[in-house]
Every structure is written in structure tokens, then in C-alpha cells.
Design a protein around this motif. Structure first.
Motif, PDB file in Angstrom:
ATOM      1  N   LYS A  38       0.847  -1.194   0.000  1.00  0.00           N
ATOM      2  CA  LYS A  38       0.000   0.000   0.000  1.00  0.00           C
ATOM      3  C   LYS A  38       0.885   1.247   0.000  1.00  0.00           C
ATOM      4  O   LYS A  38       1.929   1.273   0.655  1.00  0.00           O
ATOM      5  N   ARG A  39       0.481   2.269  -0.753  1.00  0.00           N
ATOM      6  CA  ARG A  39       1.099   3.599  -0.668  1.00  0.00           C
ATOM      7  C   ARG A  39       0.134   4.509   0.080  1.00  0.00           C
ATOM      8  O   ARG A  39      -1.031   4.656  -0.305  1.00  0.00           O
ATOM      9  N   ILE A  40       0.662   5.130   1.142  1.00  0.00           N
ATOM     10  CA  ILE A  40      -0.152   6.008   1.981  1.00  0.00           C
ATOM     11  C   ILE A  40       0.350   7.439   1.821  1.00  0.00           C
ATOM     12  O   ILE A  40       1.559   7.696   1.900  1.00  0.00           O
ATOM     13  N   LEU A  41      -0.573   8.344   1.574  1.00  0.00           N
ATOM     14  CA  LEU A  41      -0.238   9.757   1.454  1.00  0.00           C
ATOM     15  C   LEU A  41      -0.319  10.418   2.830  1.00  0.00           C
ATOM     16  O   LEU A  41      -1.296  10.220   3.563  1.00  0.00           O
ATOM     17  N   ILE A  42       0.709  11.189   3.164  1.00  0.00           N
ATOM     18  CA  ILE A  42       0.747  11.891   4.447  1.00  0.00           C
ATOM     19  C   ILE A  42       0.565  13.379   4.171  1.00  0.00           C
ATOM     20  O   ILE A  42       1.310  13.980   3.384  1.00  0.00           O
ATOM     21  N   HIS A  43      -0.417  13.971   4.815  1.00  0.00           N
ATOM     22  CA  HIS A  43      -0.748  15.381   4.599  1.00  0.00           C
ATOM     23  C   HIS A  43      -0.405  16.191   5.854  1.00  0.00           C
ATOM     24  O   HIS A  43      -0.764  15.819   6.971  1.00  0.00           O
ATOM     25  N   GLU A  44       0.272  17.298   5.655  1.00  0.00           N
ATOM     26  CA  GLU A  44       0.617  18.210   6.746  1.00  0.00           C
ATOM     27  C   GLU A  44       0.874  19.586   6.146  1.00  0.00           C
ATOM     28  O   GLU A  44       1.607  19.706   5.164  1.00  0.00           O
ATOM     29  N   HIS A  45       0.252  20.622   6.732  1.00  0.00           N
ATOM     30  CA  HIS A  45       0.390  21.959   6.145  1.00  0.00           C
ATOM     31  C   HIS A  45       0.878  23.018   7.138  1.00  0.00           C
ATOM     32  O   HIS A  45       1.282  24.101   6.719  1.00  0.00           O
ATOM     33  N   LEU A  46       0.873  22.719   8.441  1.00  0.00           N
ATOM     34  CA  LEU A  46       1.220  23.748   9.421  1.00  0.00           C
ATOM     35  C   LEU A  46       2.687  23.694   9.837  1.00  0.00           C
ATOM     36  O   LEU A  46       3.407  24.688   9.758  1.00  0.00           O
ATOM     37  N   SER A  47       3.134  22.550  10.302  1.00  0.00           N
ATOM     38  CA  SER A  47       4.507  22.440  10.796  1.00  0.00           C
ATOM     39  C   SER A  47       4.999  21.014  10.604  1.00  0.00           C
ATOM     40  O   SER A  47       4.213  20.089  10.386  1.00  0.00           O
ATOM     41  N   THR A  48       6.308  20.865  10.685  1.00  0.00           N
ATOM     42  CA  THR A  48       6.906  19.541  10.515  1.00  0.00           C
ATOM     43  C   THR A  48       6.656  18.691  11.765  1.00  0.00           C
ATOM     44  O   THR A  48       6.610  19.195  12.885  1.00  0.00           O
ATOM     45  N   HIS A  49       6.544  17.379  11.565  1.00  0.00           N
ATOM     46  CA  HIS A  49       6.297  16.457  12.669  1.00  0.00           C
ATOM     47  C   HIS A  49       7.027  15.146  12.434  1.00  0.00           C
ATOM     48  O   HIS A  49       7.297  14.759  11.287  1.00  0.00           O
ATOM     49  N   TRP A  50       7.338  14.479  13.543  1.00  0.00           N
ATOM     50  CA  TRP A  50       7.763  13.091  13.490  1.00  0.00           C
ATOM     51  C   TRP A  50       6.525  12.214  13.314  1.00  0.00           C
ATOM     52  O   TRP A  50       5.481  12.466  13.913  1.00  0.00           O
ATOM     53  N   TRP A  51       6.664  11.158  12.500  1.00  0.00           N
ATOM     54  CA  TRP A  51       5.582  10.208  12.284  1.00  0.00           C
ATOM     55  C   TRP A  51       6.055   8.807  12.658  1.00  0.00           C
ATOM     56  O   TRP A  51       7.179   8.419  12.356  1.00  0.00           O
ATOM     57  N   TRP A  52       5.180   8.045  13.333  1.00  0.00           N
ATOM     58  CA  TRP A  52       5.444   6.654  13.705  1.00  0.00           C
ATOM     59  C   TRP A  52       4.424   5.758  12.993  1.00  0.00           C
ATOM     60  O   TRP A  52       3.245   6.132  12.866  1.00  0.00           O
ATOM     61  N   VAL A  53       4.858   4.583  12.561  1.00  0.00           N
ATOM     62  CA  VAL A  53       3.952   3.645  11.910  1.00  0.00           C
ATOM     63  C   VAL A  53       4.011   2.313  12.659  1.00  0.00           C
ATOM     64  O   VAL A  53       5.093   1.834  13.012  1.00  0.00           O
ATOM     65  N   TYR A  54       2.823   1.739  12.923  1.00  0.00           N
ATOM     66  CA  TYR A  54       2.684   0.480  13.662  1.00  0.00           C
ATOM     67  C   TYR A  54       1.750  -0.464  12.909  1.00  0.00           C
ATOM     68  O   TYR A  54       0.813  -0.031  12.216  1.00  0.00           O
ATOM     69  N   VAL A  55       2.009  -1.765  13.071  1.00  0.00           N
ATOM     70  CA  VAL A  55       1.024  -2.793  12.726  1.00  0.00           C
ATOM     71  C   VAL A  55       0.275  -3.127  14.003  1.00  0.00           C
ATOM     72  O   VAL A  55       0.890  -3.429  15.033  1.00  0.00           O
ATOM     73  N   VAL A  56      -1.075  -3.065  13.950  1.00  0.00           N
ATOM     74  CA  VAL A  56      -1.893  -3.188  15.157  1.00  0.00           C
ATOM     75  C   VAL A  56      -2.907  -4.313  14.975  1.00  0.00           C
ATOM     76  O   VAL A  56      -3.509  -4.457  13.899  1.00  0.00           O
ATOM     77  N   LYS A  57      -3.075  -5.092  16.027  1.00  0.00           N
ATOM     78  CA  LYS A  57      -4.168  -6.067  16.087  1.00  0.00           C
ATOM     79  C   LYS A  57      -4.634  -6.117  17.531  1.00  0.00           C
ATOM     80  O   LYS A  57      -4.010  -6.751  18.386  1.00  0.00           O
ATOM     81  N   CYS A  58      -5.745  -5.409  17.798  1.00  0.00           N
ATOM     82  CA  CYS A  58      -6.230  -5.283  19.165  1.00  0.00           C
ATOM     83  C   CYS A  58      -6.672  -6.626  19.753  1.00  0.00           C
ATOM     84  O   CYS A  58      -6.567  -6.833  20.961  1.00  0.00           O
ATOM     85  N   ASP A  59      -7.161  -7.547  18.929  1.00  0.00           N
ATOM     86  CA  ASP A  59      -7.611  -8.850  19.428  1.00  0.00           C
ATOM     87  C   ASP A  59      -6.549  -9.922  19.210  1.00  0.00           C
ATOM     88  O   ASP A  59      -6.854 -11.075  18.907  1.00  0.00           O
ATOM     89  N   PHE A  60      -5.280  -9.552  19.392  1.00  0.00           N
ATOM     90  CA  PHE A  60      -4.182 -10.476  19.086  1.00  0.00           C
ATOM     91  C   PHE A  60      -4.248 -11.748  19.929  1.00  0.00           C
ATOM     92  O   PHE A  60      -3.851 -12.826  19.480  1.00  0.00           O
ATOM     93  N   ASP A  61      -4.766 -11.651  21.176  1.00  0.00           N
ATOM     94  CA  ASP A  61      -4.782 -12.830  22.046  1.00  0.00           C
ATOM     95  C   ASP A  61      -6.065 -13.627  21.923  1.00  0.00           C
ATOM     96  O   ASP A  61      -6.218 -14.657  22.579  1.00  0.00           O
TER      97      ASP A  61
END
Length: 605
Positions: free
Chosen positions: A139-162
């Protein structure tokens, strides 16, 4: 064997996984990570769009891209849902997630229980619907930001993992590969996180500046070689400074290659950076040896040469210190950046440890310098001007070489978040180059004041002992800095005679107007064993330079024959009966030249 082990270690570092790069790849385990697996972080710039309200949210105006590829260990049979979640450094996003990952889910019964109040964006991961097969999702994800620069974190999440029915896929590793790119910049900056911007330009320029300083040093080397007596003689200090700058140039060329490779490929090849740091650490070890031997022990500032045991101790200490420095580099560059909380090199634990060690070493170094300078001036070996010069230059080097690494930790907090590492790298390079420049200027053959503070000739005459007019035939040059095996027997005999006469006068006077007193042979022998023998010019730490003479037996000076001792005592008795004591003092080169001219004039009359 040791060289093979070192080479093997460097090769191993070259082939490590390329994590924490603009291309980031590796594997994660959702079960071990409690449903939240960290993939990477990056700093994205801004894109304000075309100026109309809300245009920055349009697909045509992204601030950056993230291309994600996830691969399971085997094809998925039953459909199950994963989430790809993006967070930024705003107070309501990642700062709330990091203290407790459970905040990222409203519950743990369903996969869609992810807390969207914290995410900046999230995408459903459905392997069965992807065209790449049941085990791969892209997948290609577009990141939008217009006010100020930021650090971005990306995670794989599965809330019902157990509670997932496909627990086999959760408990096994998932391979990932992500590629970050800036969207609103030119090709030179596309592959760089915003906090790394201008680093490639900076490191493409600095090798040429350091090369210029190296050329200047080579000119000095050539002048010393052509003017040396004998011709071709160059002092070890000049040689070592040349080696330091050569190693530094090679290190910066490797670093330039690292940044150019990142700029055009998107990969951070830490193997290239490791070789760069290996050469830099080697240069630092040699330079640290020079700083300690010259300013701490007064090599060629107040003494002709260092005792070989002192040299060996300095080499061991400097090498050990730089090995620790290399270990800190591996920690800071290879392993530490994989942490979610690691953002800037100059604010993290490796830099703090390195800065603390440098500060402690620097304080010890300057204490040795201060003690040695005052001691040498007190004993009449150097003048007050020379002492002040040594203290001043040492103070400059203390701040530029030893203190700045720990100051950088606090200074980094004052810079904008997108310029912290870049600004600190520029200042660090300037500080190191200033330190190199100081030694180059001090020792350069074109410096008209070089011989006033530092004697680099084969025979050290920088602060020679002088005599009164009644002892014109006794004193001669100070001890040579090396042993010339090609001297004929007559020259060797004259040199030994002059040296013996000087030692006799030194032992008789010791900068005193009192008559030379007696004393037991045991006391005199104890004095000769000491590394520091003040009142005896050029015999402080009496051993040859590293590249000028072979090592002699440590006990040669301790085993003086009884015949030589009797000759010394006989001559002392003759001097004591002469009626007038000889006055001895330490003077500068100018004073020596004036005195020699007066002696020649008197002899002519």
C-alpha cells in the motif's frame, strides 16, 4: 590474528540488516509486542497546497509518502483483519500512546477497537483482497501536513491479538519493508528525513576542506624535509600530525559516500559509515596521544623526548579510550536507533556517555598540562611567556576537543527540531578542525614563531642551558633527539665529552649559587632513576622518539660505572676549587643567538 579479527568485525557490521533507513525492513511479532508492533519513524515536511482552503488535504498535495509491504510467513487461509496505524508527535497522538500501548485500543475483543482519537491515519490490512497473494500486502499512503513539521510513527496493530482464531499468524514473525519519501522537495532531499536535510550537502563539502588542511600540512612536511639537518630529517610530531589529517580525510570520504548513497538509493549503508568511523577513531587516538605528550608532558615544548615507558602508557590509554568510543558508535548507529523513542543522536544516551567520558579525560589532561607548565617554568626549563602560551593553547583545545561533546547534549535542545543533528554536526566538525588547525599552525614550517615555542630540530636548542663567560668552553648544545649511527668515532667522542661536561656542571649547580655539595652515590643514583630530573635540560623522561632511535635497555642509565662516577666527582672538586660558581639559567632562542654572537666577537678580539 588481531587484524583478522578486526577486519571480520568490520565486515560483519557491513552486512547487518538495514534498519532505521529511509528504506526500513525487518520482522515483527504481534504476539510478543502485545498487538502493537513498531515499524519505524520519520520526519515529514509540509505542503500547504495551492493556497485555497483545505487544498492541502487533496491527493495532489501530499507532504510525504510511505510505501508499505507486509509479508506473512505463509499464505492466509481464513480472512482476518490487521491495522496499519500512523501517529505523530502532537500531544494528543504518539505521546499518549507511548507510555501505555493499551491506550491505542478501546478494547481487545475486536480488531476494529483501535482508538482513532490517537491516530493521525489508519488503514485496514486485508491480505486476502490484495493482488500480491494471500501472504503479501502492499500500500502507498499519502501523508498530509500543512502547518509544521512532525515526526511520524507507523505500527502494525491487532487489538484482538490474544483472541484471534488465526493465532498461528500472530505468533509467527511478519516481515515488513517500508519506504519513506518527501513529496514537496527536490530530488536531492527526497530520501532524507527532514531532520537530516542538508546533511548530504554538508558531508559532500567537508572532505575537501579537510583535504585543504592536509595539503597545508604536507607543505610543512616538505619544507622540514628539505631544510632538515641532515637533509630528509622530519620530526615525529610533524609526521604524526600528517598521519592524523590523512586518516581524517579518508574518514570523511567514507562519510560522504554514505550520504551520497542514501541520497540516491534511499538506503543507509551502515557498513560504509562503520569504515568511516574506524578511520576517524584511529585519527582521534593518534591526536589524543599528541595532545597528551606535547601539552601534558611538554614533548618538544620543554623536553627533548619521552621515556619509552611513558610513551607506551600513553599509547595504551589512548587506544583503550578510542575502543570505547568505537563501541559507543556501534551502540548509537547500529542498535540504538531501532528504539521508538530515539529521535536525535545528540540528545540520546550514547552521546551523553561519550560526552561524560571526554569531559573527565579532558579535566585530567588539563590538570596534567597545568602541573607540567608551572613545574617546568618553576624549574627554569621554560620562560613565563612559554608557560602562558602552553596554558592558553591547552585551554582552547580543552574546549574544542574535550568539553564540546557534553555541551552538545544541552546545546541540541536549543535548536529547531528539524535542525538539531545537522547543527550539532556542523559545530562538531568545526571544533575538531579547529583542534587540528591549532597543531598545524604551531608546528608549521612557515610559522615565523614556531621555533620560539616548539623545537622540532634534530638537536633540541629551544631553551638550552647557558653559562657565564668564565665557563665558555664547558657548555655546548643540548642533548640530541636521536642517535645517529653514521657518526664517526671522533664526532661521537666529542658529543659524549660535551654531554658529560654538561651533566657534571648540572649536577654541580642545579640552578643554585651554592657550592656543589657531596652526597652518597645511592642518592645520586636514585635521582637518575626518576622520569623527571629537573635541572638537567633535555634529560626529562630521557628516551628516544618513536621513529628516531631503537629502544635501549631500561637499566643502562642505572648501571653507571664507578670510573665514570669518580671522574665526575673529580671534576666537581676542581670546579669547587676554582673560586667562582657557575651560574646556569634557561633562556629563549633569541638569548642564545645573542650570546653566541658575543662569544664569537670576543674570540675575534
Amino acid at each position: 590474528m588481531s587484524y583478522r579479527l578486526l577486519l571480520a568485525a568490520l565486515v560483519q557490521l557491513c552486512i547487518v540488516d538495514r534498519n532505521n533507513a529511509e528504506y526500513m525492513e525487518g520482522s515483527v511479532n504481534l504476539f510478543e509486542d502485545d498487538g502493537f508492533s513498531f515499524l519505524g519513524h520519520w520526519m515529514i515536511g509540509t505542503n500547504i497546497g495551492n493556497g485555497t482552503d483545505g487544498s492541502w488535504l487533496l491527493p495532489a498535495f501530499p507532504a510525504g509518502y510511505i510505501d508499505v509491504t507486509l509479508t506473512l510467513h505463509k499464505p492466509l487461509i481464513d480472512n482476518t483483519l490487521f491495522e496499519l496505524a500512523l501517529y505523530d508527535d502532537q500531544s494528543g497522538s504518539w505521546p499518549k500512546l507511548m507510555p501505555n500501548k493499551s491506550n491505542g485500543c478501546r478494547g481487545h475483543d475486536r480488531v476494529w477497537d483501535i482508538n482513532t482519537n490517537l491516530t493521525r491515519d489508519h488503514v485496514a490490512i486485508q491480505f486476502l483482497l490484495d493482488n500480491d497473494g494471500n501472504d503479501t500486502w502492499t500500500k502507498r499512503i499519502l501523508i498530509h501536513e500543512h502547518l509544521s513539521t512532525h515526526w511520524w510513527w507507523v505500527y502494525v496493530v491487532k487489538c484482538d491479538f490474544d483472541k484471534s482464531e488465526v493465532g498461528d499468524y500472530v505468533r509467527n514473525d511478519m516481515y515488513y519493508k517500508i519506504h519513506w519519501t518527501q513529496a514537496n522537495v527536490n530530488a536531492w532531499s527526497t530520501e532524507l528525513s527532514l531532520h537530516e536535510q542538508f546533511q548530504n550537502t554538508f558531508h559532500a563539502v567537508t572532505p575537501w576542506l579537510t583535504l585543504s588542511l592536509f595539503v597545508v600540512q604536507c607543505v610543512s612536511y616538505a619544507v622540514f624535509w628539505s631544510r632538515g639537518h641532515p637533509k630528509g630529517y622530519v620530526h615525529a610530531i610533524v609526521k604524526l600530525i600528517t598521519v592524523v589529517l590523512a586518516l581524517q580525510v579518508v574518514a570523511q570520504i567514507f562519510k560522504m559516500a554514505y550520504w551520497l548513497h542514501l541520497t540516491y538509493s534511499g538506503y543507509k549503508e551502515f557498513g560504509i559509515l562503520t569504515f568511516s568511523f574506524f578511520f576517524e577513531v584511529t585519527a582521534n587516538a593518534v591526536f589524543l596521544y599528541l595532545l597528551t605528550s606535547i601539552f601534558g608532558f611538554g614533548w618538544r615544548l620543554s623536553v627533548s623526548r619521552l621515556h619509552k615507558r611513558v610513551r607506551l602508557a600513553l599509547v595504551v590509554i589512548c587506544v583503550a579510550f578510542e575502543i570505547v568510543d568505537f563501541a559507543l558508535f556501534v551502540w548509537a548507529s547500529e542498535y540504538y536507533p531501532d528504539e521508538e523513542i530515539t529521535l536525535y543522536r545528540y540528545t540520546e544516551h550514547p552521546q551523553k556517555v561519550y560526552g561524560t567520558l571526554m569531559l573527565l579525560f579532558g579535566l585530567l589532561w588539563y590538570a596534567l598540562l597545568l602541573y607540567g607548565s608551572i613545574r617546568d617554568q618553576w624549574n627554569g626549563i621554560i620562560t613565563e611567556l612559554q608557560r602562558n602560551f602552553r596554558l592558553f593553547v591547552g585551554f582552547v583545545l580543552l574546549w574544542s576537543w574535550f568539553v564540546w561533546p557534553i555541551l552538545a547534549v544541552d546545546a541540541a535542545k536549543t535548536f529547531p527540531i528539524d535542525r538539531i543533528d545537522f547543527t550539532c554536526d556542523v559545530i562538531t566538525w568545526c571544533m575538531k578542525t579547529l583542534s587540528f588547525f591549532v597543531l598545524v599552525v604551531m608546528t608549521h614550517a612557515a610559522n615565523p614563531y614556531q621555533d620560539r615555542f616548539m623545537d622540532l630540530s634534530q638537536t633540541m636548542t629551544h631553551a638550552r642551558y647557558t653559562k657565564n663567560e668564565d665557563a665558555a668552553a664547558v657548555f655546548d648544545e643540548s642533548d640530541d633527539d636521536d642517535d645517529d649511527d653514521d657518526d664517526d668515532d671522533r664526532a661521537a667522542g666529542q658529543k659524549y665529552s660535551a654531554s658529560l661536561q654538561m651533566n657534571e656542571i648540572k649536577k654541580a649547580t642545579i640552578f643554585s649559587t651554592k657550592a656543589a655539595g657531596g652526597g652518597s652515590k645511592r642518592q645520586k643514583k636514585t635521582k637518575k632513576k626518576g622520569l623527571f630530573k629537573y635541572g638537567m635540560r633535555n634529560q626529562v623522561m630521557l628516551e628516544s622518539d618513536d621513529d628516531e632511535e631503537s629502544d635501549d635497555d631500561d637499566d643502562d642509565d642505572d648501571d653507571a660505572s664507578d670510573d665514570e662516577q669518580d671522574a665526575v666527582e673529580h671534576r666537581q672538586a676542581m670546579m669547587a676549587n676554582a673560586g667562582n660558581n657557575i651560574t646556569v639559567s634557561a633562556v629563549s632562542v633569541d638569548a642564545i643567538k645573542n650570546e653566541e654572537q658575543e662569544t664569537l666577537k670576543n674570540n675575534g678580539e
